[in-house]
Scaffold this motif. Structure first.
Motif, PDB file in Angstrom:
ATOM      1  N   HIS A  44       0.826  -1.206   0.000  1.00  0.00           N
ATOM      2  CA  HIS A  44       0.000   0.000   0.000  1.00  0.00           C
ATOM      3  C   HIS A  44       0.862   1.259   0.000  1.00  0.00           C
ATOM      4  CE1 HIS A  44      -4.145   1.168   0.082  1.00  0.00           C
ATOM      5  NE2 HIS A  44      -3.982   1.987   1.088  1.00  0.00           N
ATOM      6  N   ALA A  45       1.919   1.247   0.778  1.00  0.00           N
ATOM      7  CA  ALA A  45       2.822   2.401   0.817  1.00  0.00           C
ATOM      8  C   ALA A  45       3.594   2.545  -0.494  1.00  0.00           C
ATOM      9  CB  ALA A  45       3.788   2.261   1.987  1.00  0.00           C
ATOM     10  N   ALA A  46       3.977   1.424  -1.087  1.00  0.00           N
ATOM     11  CA  ALA A  46       4.814   1.460  -2.291  1.00  0.00           C
ATOM     12  C   ALA A  46       4.093   2.037  -3.501  1.00  0.00           C
ATOM     13  CB  ALA A  46       5.306   0.054  -2.610  1.00  0.00           C
ATOM     14  N   PHE A  47       2.760   1.934  -3.513  1.00  0.00           N
ATOM     15  CA  PHE A  47       2.017   2.361  -4.699  1.00  0.00           C
ATOM     16  C   PHE A  47       1.231   3.649  -4.484  1.00  0.00           C
ATOM     17  CE2 PHE A  47       1.871  -2.473  -5.020  1.00  0.00           C
ATOM     18  CZ  PHE A  47       3.093  -2.524  -5.695  1.00  0.00           C
ATOM     19  N   GLU A  48       1.476   4.311  -3.379  1.00  0.00           N
ATOM     20  CA  GLU A  48       0.732   5.533  -3.084  1.00  0.00           C
ATOM     21  C   GLU A  48       0.951   6.601  -4.152  1.00  0.00           C
ATOM     22  OE1 GLU A  48       0.055   8.729   0.591  1.00  0.00           O
ATOM     23  OE2 GLU A  48       1.695   7.264   0.685  1.00  0.00           O
ATOM     24  N   ARG A  98      11.200  -7.228  -5.023  1.00  0.00           N
ATOM     25  CA  ARG A  98      11.213  -7.673  -6.417  1.00  0.00           C
ATOM     26  C   ARG A  98       9.831  -7.526  -7.040  1.00  0.00           C
ATOM     27  NH1 ARG A  98      11.932 -13.977  -7.970  1.00  0.00           N
ATOM     28  NH2 ARG A  98      11.143 -13.839 -10.109  1.00  0.00           N
ATOM     29  N   VAL A  99       8.794  -7.895  -6.302  1.00  0.00           N
ATOM     30  CA  VAL A  99       7.434  -7.749  -6.819  1.00  0.00           C
ATOM     31  C   VAL A  99       7.088  -6.277  -6.984  1.00  0.00           C
ATOM     32  CG1 VAL A  99       4.994  -8.237  -6.415  1.00  0.00           C
ATOM     33  CG2 VAL A  99       6.729  -9.910  -5.721  1.00  0.00           C
ATOM     34  N   ILE A 100       7.385  -5.485  -5.975  1.00  0.00           N
ATOM     35  CA  ILE A 100       7.069  -4.054  -6.032  1.00  0.00           C
ATOM     36  C   ILE A 100       7.752  -3.386  -7.217  1.00  0.00           C
ATOM     37  CG2 ILE A 100       7.447  -1.848  -4.849  1.00  0.00           C
ATOM     38  CD1 ILE A 100       6.913  -3.386  -2.204  1.00  0.00           C
ATOM     39  N   ASP A 101       9.026  -3.673  -7.416  1.00  0.00           N
ATOM     40  CA  ASP A 101       9.759  -3.070  -8.539  1.00  0.00           C
ATOM     41  C   ASP A 101       9.143  -3.474  -9.873  1.00  0.00           C
ATOM     42  OD1 ASP A 101      11.489  -1.894  -6.761  1.00  0.00           O
ATOM     43  OD2 ASP A 101      13.111  -3.350  -7.051  1.00  0.00           O
ATOM     44  N   ALA A 102       8.736  -4.733  -9.991  1.00  0.00           N
ATOM     45  CA  ALA A 102       8.141  -5.199 -11.244  1.00  0.00           C
ATOM     46  C   ALA A 102       6.784  -4.552 -11.488  1.00  0.00           C
ATOM     47  CB  ALA A 102       8.007  -6.719 -11.216  1.00  0.00           C
ATOM     48  N   VAL A 103       6.013  -4.365 -10.431  1.00  0.00           N
ATOM     49  CA  VAL A 103       4.714  -3.695 -10.566  1.00  0.00           C
ATOM     50  C   VAL A 103       4.913  -2.261 -11.033  1.00  0.00           C
ATOM     51  CG1 VAL A 103       2.701  -2.816  -9.306  1.00  0.00           C
ATOM     52  CG2 VAL A 103       3.512  -5.166  -8.903  1.00  0.00           C
ATOM     53  N   ARG A 104       5.844  -1.577 -10.418  1.00  0.00           N
ATOM     54  CA  ARG A 104       6.080  -0.175 -10.785  1.00  0.00           C
ATOM     55  C   ARG A 104       6.504  -0.060 -12.241  1.00  0.00           C
ATOM     56  NH1 ARG A 104       6.128   3.407  -6.640  1.00  0.00           N
ATOM     57  NH2 ARG A 104       7.323   4.868  -7.898  1.00  0.00           N
ATOM     58  N   ALA A 105       7.354  -0.962 -12.682  1.00  0.00           N
ATOM     59  CA  ALA A 105       7.799  -0.931 -14.089  1.00  0.00           C
ATOM     60  C   ALA A 105       6.620  -1.211 -15.017  1.00  0.00           C
ATOM     61  CB  ALA A 105       8.905  -1.958 -14.290  1.00  0.00           C
ATOM     62  N   ALA A 106       5.756  -2.144 -14.610  1.00  0.00           N
ATOM     63  CA  ALA A 106       4.654  -2.556 -15.483  1.00  0.00           C
ATOM     64  C   ALA A 106       3.598  -1.457 -15.639  1.00  0.00           C
ATOM     65  CB  ALA A 106       4.018  -3.825 -14.963  1.00  0.00           C
ATOM     66  N   VAL A 107       3.449  -0.611 -14.637  1.00  0.00           N
ATOM     67  CA  VAL A 107       2.446   0.449 -14.766  1.00  0.00           C
ATOM     68  C   VAL A 107       3.052   1.735 -15.301  1.00  0.00           C
ATOM     69  CG1 VAL A 107       0.963  -0.480 -12.956  1.00  0.00           C
ATOM     70  CG2 VAL A 107       2.703   1.201 -12.351  1.00  0.00           C
ATOM     71  N   GLY A 108       4.310   1.668 -15.697  1.00  0.00           N
ATOM     72  CA  GLY A 108       4.885   2.792 -16.402  1.00  0.00           C
ATOM     73  C   GLY A 108       5.668   3.753 -15.564  1.00  0.00           C
ATOM     74  N   ASP A 109       6.044   3.350 -14.332  1.00  0.00           N
ATOM     75  CA  ASP A 109       6.818   4.228 -13.469  1.00  0.00           C
ATOM     76  C   ASP A 109       7.760   3.358 -12.656  1.00  0.00           C
ATOM     77  OD1 ASP A 109       6.030   7.027 -11.309  1.00  0.00           O
ATOM     78  OD2 ASP A 109       7.868   5.861 -11.483  1.00  0.00           O
ATOM     79  N   ASP A 110       9.034   3.300 -13.071  1.00  0.00           N
ATOM     80  CA  ASP A 110       9.997   2.424 -12.394  1.00  0.00           C
ATOM     81  C   ASP A 110      11.056   3.222 -11.643  1.00  0.00           C
ATOM     82  OD1 ASP A 110      11.998   1.568 -15.360  1.00  0.00           O
ATOM     83  OD2 ASP A 110      11.272   3.475 -14.559  1.00  0.00           O
ATOM     84  N   ARG A 111      10.636   4.366 -11.132  1.00  0.00           N
ATOM     85  CA  ARG A 111      11.593   5.161 -10.365  1.00  0.00           C
ATOM     86  C   ARG A 111      12.034   4.425  -9.124  1.00  0.00           C
ATOM     87  NH1 ARG A 111       8.056  10.387  -9.614  1.00  0.00           N
ATOM     88  NH2 ARG A 111       6.512   8.729  -9.455  1.00  0.00           N
TER      89      ARG A 111
END
Length: 382
Positions: free
Chosen positions: A269-273, A369-382
């Motif tokens: 929840h914090a990672a995708f805020e 690893r999951v969080i980083d992959a999610v961020r990349a997949a939704v177009g924001d891999d900062r």
């Protein structure tokens, strides 16, 4: 776990106490249902949830089928429920000849929209069946008030809600009848298994008879009758003592399991805020008066196409993500056996956009690893 290995959507968690209890059950030579371990599990549920009586079942499906019999639904009766749920919610009542009446869900929690129930009530309505999605309670105060005004039963499908709370009260403790699941994908597991929670004394005696294949066997063993015989309809709903022994080890660690799952949920929840703030996705919403149990973590992506690409991108990273229900009202059986009331646009849209992320104890080591992959997949891999 190596970084090259696949991260599954779910992995069952063992507390470490299961083997010892299974050994005790086997040593007792009481392997059929309704033995000492069944009793201990039932007592745990009654004390921790506060229900009048808890009956272990072979599945949550079995518990719902018992509830449908106890509700005395007959052919042509109607039962109001969400379309965004598992097939057992509807099947239990369809088996009795009832008609599921599908109404829309809330946009925030994806639970049955309590503001749409009353308009769906007809002279044939027999019960309301709320479903606690993702371990977040429905708005039970409003639902129970509607049921009381119209003389309806509330049968709560709390399959995902074990040890969650609503306004401080355990989920499953307020409806006339509630069903829990201990399926291997749930927080507390026994492989297959469930429980029927009874909160209305009108149903206690008959529930016990249904549970015992339509006999008064339990009354006989308590010395209340001089012999036991067939007295009502019923079926074989009991799990074996082996299942109950496994389950007891899980129930005794329920608070620890829940706390660990919530840590993972909170990390997601914090990672995708910031991604939500940027309009790239929507995170789950949990009302302040609900204490969820960390059952699952989902995201709502902008479109079906985006979700399809997301699943494929995560798959390339060897991470399994899954969508959830195909709305029942859009299914072949749903169209055959049920009907809809009102516009189910939130249901349709949410079903197309929702994606569930891995959430299981032991995932902590691979969470970044999951969080980083999610961020990349939704177009924001900062």
């Amino acid at each position: 776990m190596s970084a090259e290995m696949t991260i599954p959507f779910n992995r069952p968690f063992l507390t470490g106490g299961e083997a010892a209890y299974l050994a005790q059950a086997m040593a007792s030579l009481h392997l059929t249902g309704d033995g000492a371990f069944t009793g201990r599990c039932s007592k745990w549920l009654e004390e921790q949830i506060g229900c009048r009586k808890a009956l272990l079942t072979h599945s949550c499906t079995g518990a719902l089928e018992m509830a449908a019999i106890l509700a005395d639904v007959k052919p042509g009766d109607e039962v109001i429920m969400p379309s965004f749920t598992f097939v057992s919610t509807a099947n239990a009542f369809v088996l009795r000849g009832a008609v599921p009446v599908f109404v829309d869900v809330r946009a925030d929690t994806l639970n049955l929209d309590e503001t749409k129930i009353e308009a769906a009530i007809s002279p044939r309505t027999k019960a309301i069946v709320p479903v606690d999605y993702a371990g977040v309670s429905c708005e039970m105060t409003a639902i129970l008030e509607i049921a009381k005004r119209h003389g309806l039963l509330v049968v709560e499908d709390a399959a995902q809600g074990v040890v969650a709370r609503y306004k401080g009260k355990p989920v499953g403790s307020q409806s006339h009848l509630s069903a829990l699941s201990f399926h291997g994908t749930k927080n507390i597991i026994s492989g297959e298994g469930g429980a029927l929670l009874i909160n209305d004394d009108r149903f206690r005696q008959r529930a016990e008879i249904l549970w015992e294949k339509g006999t008064n066997r339990s009354q006989f063993f308590r010395g209340e009758v001089d012999k036991y015989t067939w007295v009502d309809t019923g079926s074989s709903f009991l799990p074996s003592e082996l299942i109950a022994a496994f389950l007891l080890a899980q129930l005794e660690q329920a608070d620890t399991i829940t706390a660990r799952r919530i840590v993972i949920w909170n990390a997601y929840h914090a990672a995708f805020e910031d991604l939500e703030a940027a309009g790239l996705l929507r995170r789950p919403i949990v009302p302040d008066h609900c204490d969820h149990n960390g059952h699952l973590y989902y995201l709502l992506l902008p479109s079906l196409d985006k979700r399809t690409r997301f699943i494929e991108q995560l798959k390339q990273h060897r991470i399994q993500t899954v969508f959830h229900y195909v709305p029942l009202h859009d299914s072949p059986a749903g169209r055959k056996f049920g009907r809809t009331h009102g516009d189910l646009s939130v249901t349709r849209e949410s079903a197309d956009r929702l994606i569930r992320l891995p959430l299981w104890l032991g995932l902590e080591e691979q969470l970044e690893r999951v969080i980083d992959a999610v961020r990349a997949a939704v177009g924001d891999d900062r």
